[in-house]
Design a protein around this motif. Structure first.
Motif, PDB file in Angstrom:
ATOM      1  N   ILE A   1     -11.973   9.563   4.050  1.00  0.00           N
ATOM      2  CA  ILE A   1     -10.915   8.885   4.792  1.00  0.00           C
ATOM      3  C   ILE A   1      -9.543   9.403   4.338  1.00  0.00           C
ATOM      4  O   ILE A   1      -8.654   9.651   5.168  1.00  0.00           O
ATOM      5  N   ILE A   2      -9.350   9.601   3.039  1.00  0.00           N
ATOM      6  CA  ILE A   2      -8.085  10.124   2.518  1.00  0.00           C
ATOM      7  C   ILE A   2      -7.850  11.545   3.033  1.00  0.00           C
ATOM      8  O   ILE A   2      -6.739  11.889   3.449  1.00  0.00           O
ATOM      9  N   LEU A   3      -8.891  12.381   3.025  1.00  0.00           N
ATOM     10  CA  LEU A   3      -8.743  13.749   3.531  1.00  0.00           C
ATOM     11  C   LEU A   3      -8.421  13.763   5.024  1.00  0.00           C
ATOM     12  O   LEU A   3      -7.621  14.588   5.492  1.00  0.00           O
ATOM     13  N   LEU A   4      -9.030  12.867   5.772  1.00  0.00           N
ATOM     14  CA  LEU A   4      -8.735  12.763   7.203  1.00  0.00           C
ATOM     15  C   LEU A   4      -7.288  12.306   7.420  1.00  0.00           C
ATOM     16  O   LEU A   4      -6.590  12.833   8.296  1.00  0.00           O
ATOM     17  N   ALA A   5      -6.824  11.384   6.601  1.00  0.00           N
ATOM     18  CA  ALA A   5      -5.436  10.932   6.699  1.00  0.00           C
ATOM     19  C   ALA A   5      -4.467  12.059   6.345  1.00  0.00           C
ATOM     20  O   ALA A   5      -3.395  12.177   6.942  1.00  0.00           O
ATOM     21  N   ALA A   6      -4.866  12.913   5.398  1.00  0.00           N
ATOM     22  CA  ALA A   6      -4.016  14.051   5.031  1.00  0.00           C
ATOM     23  C   ALA A   6      -3.877  15.029   6.190  1.00  0.00           C
ATOM     24  O   ALA A   6      -2.840  15.680   6.338  1.00  0.00           O
ATOM     25  N   LYS A   7      -4.906  15.141   7.011  1.00  0.00           N
ATOM     26  CA  LYS A   7      -4.824  16.004   8.194  1.00  0.00           C
ATOM     27  C   LYS A   7      -3.940  15.398   9.276  1.00  0.00           C
ATOM     28  O   LYS A   7      -3.313  16.115  10.041  1.00  0.00           O
ATOM     29  N   LEU A   8      -3.878  14.073   9.339  1.00  0.00           N
ATOM     30  CA  LEU A   8      -3.148  13.399  10.406  1.00  0.00           C
ATOM     31  C   LEU A   8      -1.677  13.149  10.094  1.00  0.00           C
ATOM     32  O   LEU A   8      -0.851  13.111  11.000  1.00  0.00           O
TER      33      LEU A   8
ATOM     34  N   THR B   1       0.835  -1.206   0.000  1.00  0.00           N
ATOM     35  CA  THR B   1       0.000   0.000   0.000  1.00  0.00           C
ATOM     36  C   THR B   1       0.865   1.250   0.000  1.00  0.00           C
ATOM     37  O   THR B   1       0.549   2.231  -0.693  1.00  0.00           O
ATOM     38  N   ALA B   2       1.973   1.240   0.744  1.00  0.00           N
ATOM     39  CA  ALA B   2       2.875   2.388   0.756  1.00  0.00           C
ATOM     40  C   ALA B   2       3.500   2.605  -0.622  1.00  0.00           C
ATOM     41  O   ALA B   2       3.581   3.744  -1.108  1.00  0.00           O
ATOM     42  N   LEU B   3       3.915   1.529  -1.256  1.00  0.00           N
ATOM     43  CA  LEU B   3       4.479   1.641  -2.599  1.00  0.00           C
ATOM     44  C   LEU B   3       3.432   2.114  -3.601  1.00  0.00           C
ATOM     45  O   LEU B   3       3.714   2.957  -4.464  1.00  0.00           O
TER      46      LEU B   3
ATOM     47  N   LEU C   1      -4.057   4.828   7.178  1.00  0.00           N
ATOM     48  CA  LEU C   1      -5.207   4.415   6.380  1.00  0.00           C
ATOM     49  C   LEU C   1      -5.772   3.082   6.869  1.00  0.00           C
ATOM     50  O   LEU C   1      -6.998   2.893   6.902  1.00  0.00           O
ATOM     51  N   ALA C   2      -4.907   2.167   7.260  1.00  0.00           N
ATOM     52  CA  ALA C   2      -5.377   0.880   7.787  1.00  0.00           C
ATOM     53  C   ALA C   2      -6.169   1.082   9.075  1.00  0.00           C
ATOM     54  O   ALA C   2      -7.230   0.478   9.264  1.00  0.00           O
ATOM     55  N   ILE C   3      -5.667   1.953   9.950  1.00  0.00           N
ATOM     56  CA  ILE C   3      -6.370   2.217  11.214  1.00  0.00           C
ATOM     57  C   ILE C   3      -7.694   2.927  10.960  1.00  0.00           C
ATOM     58  O   ILE C   3      -8.720   2.571  11.557  1.00  0.00           O
ATOM     59  N   LEU C   4      -7.693   3.926  10.073  1.00  0.00           N
ATOM     60  CA  LEU C   4      -8.936   4.639   9.772  1.00  0.00           C
ATOM     61  C   LEU C   4      -9.959   3.726   9.110  1.00  0.00           C
ATOM     62  O   LEU C   4     -11.160   3.809   9.400  1.00  0.00           O
ATOM     63  N   ASN C   5      -9.488   2.856   8.210  1.00  0.00           N
ATOM     64  CA  ASN C   5     -10.410   1.914   7.572  1.00  0.00           C
ATOM     65  C   ASN C   5     -10.965   0.906   8.567  1.00  0.00           C
ATOM     66  O   ASN C   5     -12.079   0.402   8.390  1.00  0.00           O
ATOM     67  N   LEU C   6     -10.211   0.624   9.609  1.00  0.00           N
ATOM     68  CA  LEU C   6     -10.661  -0.319  10.635  1.00  0.00           C
ATOM     69  C   LEU C   6     -11.650   0.328  11.600  1.00  0.00           C
ATOM     70  O   LEU C   6     -12.653  -0.284  11.982  1.00  0.00           O
TER      71      LEU C   6
END
Length: 115
Positions: A73-80, A10-12, A39-44
């Motif tokens: 979820i992507i936007l939330l990850a961008a904030k974190l 996923t990182a790659l 992303l894994a944590i947010l998806n969980l």
């Protein structure tokens, strides 16, 4: 072990997607690894709650509203995650679609088993 392989893939895939999309920026591979973990944590944790809260909209749009949830979820990850930036909702939506496609291709190439 399978979880670590999925995180690396996923990182790659996130790095490849950020090179393809001009509205998404990832500073380094370490940032991509942190992004994959977040992303894994947010998806969980967050995604199931959002799916339940937006179930009528998801049913009404025949599941297409799940793309909107992925973009959120992507936007939330961008904030974190420091070092990961998305220029807006449209780029988050496109990034989530491209990330899904690229990581799916990479997982099929890697031949990871689903035990």
């Amino acid at each position: 072990m399978n979880f670590l392989i999925r995180l690396l893939v996923t990182a790659l895939a996130a790095m490849v997607s950020s090179y393809v999309l001009p509205g998404v920026k990832i500073n380094s591979f370490v940032t991509a690894l942190i992004l994959a973990l977040v992303l894994a944590i947010l998806n969980l944790l967050v995604k199931p709650i959002l799916i339940i809260l937006t179930l009528p909209a998801t049913i009404l749009t025949l599941g297409l509203f799940l793309f909107v949830i992925n973009a959120i979820i992507i936007l939330l990850a961008a904030k974190l995650v420091k070092g990961f930036a998305v220029d807006g909702f449209f780029w988050a939506l496109i990034f989530s679609i491209v990330l899904t496609i690229v990581s799916g291709i990479m997982h099929s190439i890697a031949g990871s088993d689903n035990d």
